[in-house]
Design a protein around this motif. Structure first.
Motif, PDB file in Angstrom:
ATOM      1  N   ARG A 109      -8.246  -0.013  -8.197  1.00 33.57           N
ATOM      2  CA  ARG A 109      -6.923   0.614  -8.155  1.00 33.57           C
ATOM      3  C   ARG A 109      -5.889  -0.232  -8.899  1.00 33.57           C
ATOM      4  NH1 ARG A 109      -7.324   5.270  -8.580  1.00 33.57           N
ATOM      5  NH2 ARG A 109      -9.033   4.268  -9.697  1.00 33.57           N
TER       6      ARG A 109
ATOM      7  N   SER B  31      -4.262  -3.578  -0.985  1.00 33.81           N
ATOM      8  CA  SER B  31      -5.635  -3.462  -0.480  1.00 33.81           C
ATOM      9  C   SER B  31      -6.370  -4.798  -0.570  1.00 33.81           C
ATOM     10  CB  SER B  31      -6.392  -2.391  -1.275  1.00 33.81           C
ATOM     11  OG  SER B  31      -5.801  -1.119  -1.119  1.00 33.81           O
TER      12      SER B  31
ATOM     13  N   VAL C  67     -14.610   2.866  -1.311  1.00 34.65           N
ATOM     14  CA  VAL C  67     -13.804   2.847  -0.091  1.00 34.65           C
ATOM     15  C   VAL C  67     -14.302   3.901   0.903  1.00 34.65           C
ATOM     16  CG1 VAL C  67     -11.993   4.502  -0.745  1.00 34.65           C
ATOM     17  CG2 VAL C  67     -11.436   2.582   0.751  1.00 34.65           C
TER      18      VAL C  67
ATOM     19  N   ILE D 147       0.826  -1.202   0.000  1.00 32.69           N
ATOM     20  CA  ILE D 147       0.000   0.000   0.000  1.00 32.69           C
ATOM     21  C   ILE D 147       0.865   1.258   0.000  1.00 32.69           C
ATOM     22  CG2 ILE D 147      -1.611   1.352   1.423  1.00 32.69           C
ATOM     23  CD1 ILE D 147      -2.827  -1.405   2.263  1.00 32.69           C
TER      24      ILE D 147
ATOM     25  N   LEU E 138      -6.331   2.466   5.676  1.00 37.81           N
ATOM     26  CA  LEU E 138      -5.823   1.136   5.353  1.00 37.81           C
ATOM     27  C   LEU E 138      -4.633   0.763   6.225  1.00 37.81           C
ATOM     28  CD1 LEU E 138      -6.008   1.407   1.457  1.00 37.81           C
ATOM     29  CD2 LEU E 138      -7.400  -0.135   2.865  1.00 37.81           C
TER      30      LEU E 138
ATOM     31  N   TRP F 219     -12.721  -1.430  -4.375  1.00 35.22           N
ATOM     32  CA  TRP F 219     -11.662  -0.420  -4.291  1.00 35.22           C
ATOM     33  C   TRP F 219     -10.315  -0.999  -4.729  1.00 35.22           C
ATOM     34  CZ3 TRP F 219      -9.066   4.030  -3.425  1.00 35.22           C
ATOM     35  CH2 TRP F 219      -7.827   3.973  -2.793  1.00 35.22           C
ATOM     36  N   GLY F 220      -9.931  -2.137  -4.145  1.00 36.14           N
ATOM     37  CA  GLY F 220      -8.637  -2.733  -4.466  1.00 36.14           C
ATOM     38  C   GLY F 220      -8.523  -3.140  -5.923  1.00 36.14           C
TER      39      GLY F 220
ATOM     40  N   LEU G 231      -0.897  -0.337  -4.486  1.00 38.94           N
ATOM     41  CA  LEU G 231      -2.090   0.013  -3.721  1.00 38.94           C
ATOM     42  C   LEU G 231      -3.202  -1.006  -3.931  1.00 38.94           C
ATOM     43  CD1 LEU G 231      -3.537   2.000  -1.876  1.00 38.94           C
ATOM     44  CD2 LEU G 231      -4.104   3.374  -3.897  1.00 38.94           C
TER      45      LEU G 231
ATOM     46  N   ILE H  75      -5.594   5.966   2.521  1.00 44.04           N
ATOM     47  CA  ILE H  75      -4.357   5.239   2.823  1.00 44.04           C
ATOM     48  C   ILE H  75      -4.094   5.204   4.323  1.00 44.04           C
ATOM     49  CG2 ILE H  75      -1.847   5.300   2.552  1.00 44.04           C
ATOM     50  CD1 ILE H  75      -2.345   6.229  -0.347  1.00 44.04           C
TER      51      ILE H  75
ATOM     52  N   LEU I 170     -14.633  -2.819  -0.237  1.00 43.60           N
ATOM     53  CA  LEU I 170     -13.172  -2.747  -0.162  1.00 43.60           C
ATOM     54  C   LEU I 170     -12.523  -3.545  -1.289  1.00 43.60           C
ATOM     55  CD1 LEU I 170     -12.647  -3.079   3.695  1.00 43.60           C
ATOM     56  CD2 LEU I 170     -12.282  -1.039   2.295  1.00 43.60           C
TER      57      LEU I 170
END
Length: 209
Positions: A97, A66, A130, A19, A197, A93-94, A62, A194, A90
């Motif tokens: 990204r 994540s 997120v 991350i 996380l 989101w991961g 990232l 960030i 989540l």
């Protein structure tokens, strides 16, 4: 704690390192002569510059970090901590990204392209998912003694991230491709996401048998 859960818990530092690739890359890009204005340019724009590989590496780190963290929370010692909806958000989101590394955005004033439109969709999915996940997680944290101290901070970070997201989307939709809210709001969002996380990762890393 089972051996499998212990192994997953011990992966938390690796997730945090992945991350951290993103903020390290972003800081480096702000110090290098890219020709971009951090106030008006999106971070994604740097992927199109002379040191674009740094931003690509940041997205990969990232995204992978994540996703690894989500897996640890879902299957490790704290399985059941977060609701399925929060874990899905989540995960979105991961994944978004990670995929952003392969679909660069279009620079301000440039002709819109298919990969640029895909990048924008991925960005919207990532930012909103997120932000909402952090807000939902605050309720889950409040119910667990070991996580309760993160509940209020998770809510604050989630709300700030959501506000920054709305400002960022408003900047993207404005008539000016270099709206001053773009760069600043996006950077506020990434700081919130960030930090959250890393807080979750560090709490998992401190787990003992």
């Amino acid at each position: 704690m089972s051996n499998r859960q212990l192994v997953l818990t011990r992966l938390a530092p690796e997730a945090m390192i992945l991350i951290l690739v993103y903020p390290v890359a972003a800081i480096a890009l702000h110090l290098l002569p890219t020709g971009f204005n951090p106030v008006t340019h999106e971070l994604s724009d740097y992927a199109n510059g002379p040191y674009g590989w740094l931003m690509t590496a940041g997205f990969l780190g990232l995204g992978l970090g994540s996703l690894l963290l989500v897996w640890i929370v879902a299957k490790g010692y704290d399985a059941g901590l977060l609701s399925p909806a929060t874990l899905v958000l989540l995960g979105v989101w991961g994944a978004a990204r990670f995929l952003a590394a392969f679909f660069h955005d279009d620079l301000p004033g440039a002709v819109n392209t298919a990969h640029g439109r895909i990048h924008n969709v991925l960005g919207a999915l990532a930012f909103f998912s997120v932000s909402v996940a952090m807000i939902l997680a605050s309720r889950s944290f409040r119910r667990e003694p070991r996580w309760s101290s993160l509940s209020r901070l998770s809510l604050v970070l989630g709300v700030l991230a959501l506000i920054a997201t709305l400002l960022f989307v408003g900047g993207v939709e404005s008539s000016s491709p270099t709206h001053p809210v773009l760069g600043l709001s996006e950077r506020v969002f990434y700081v919130c996401a960030i930090v959250w996380l890393l807080l979750v990762g560090s709490r998992i890393a401190r787990t003992r048998t």
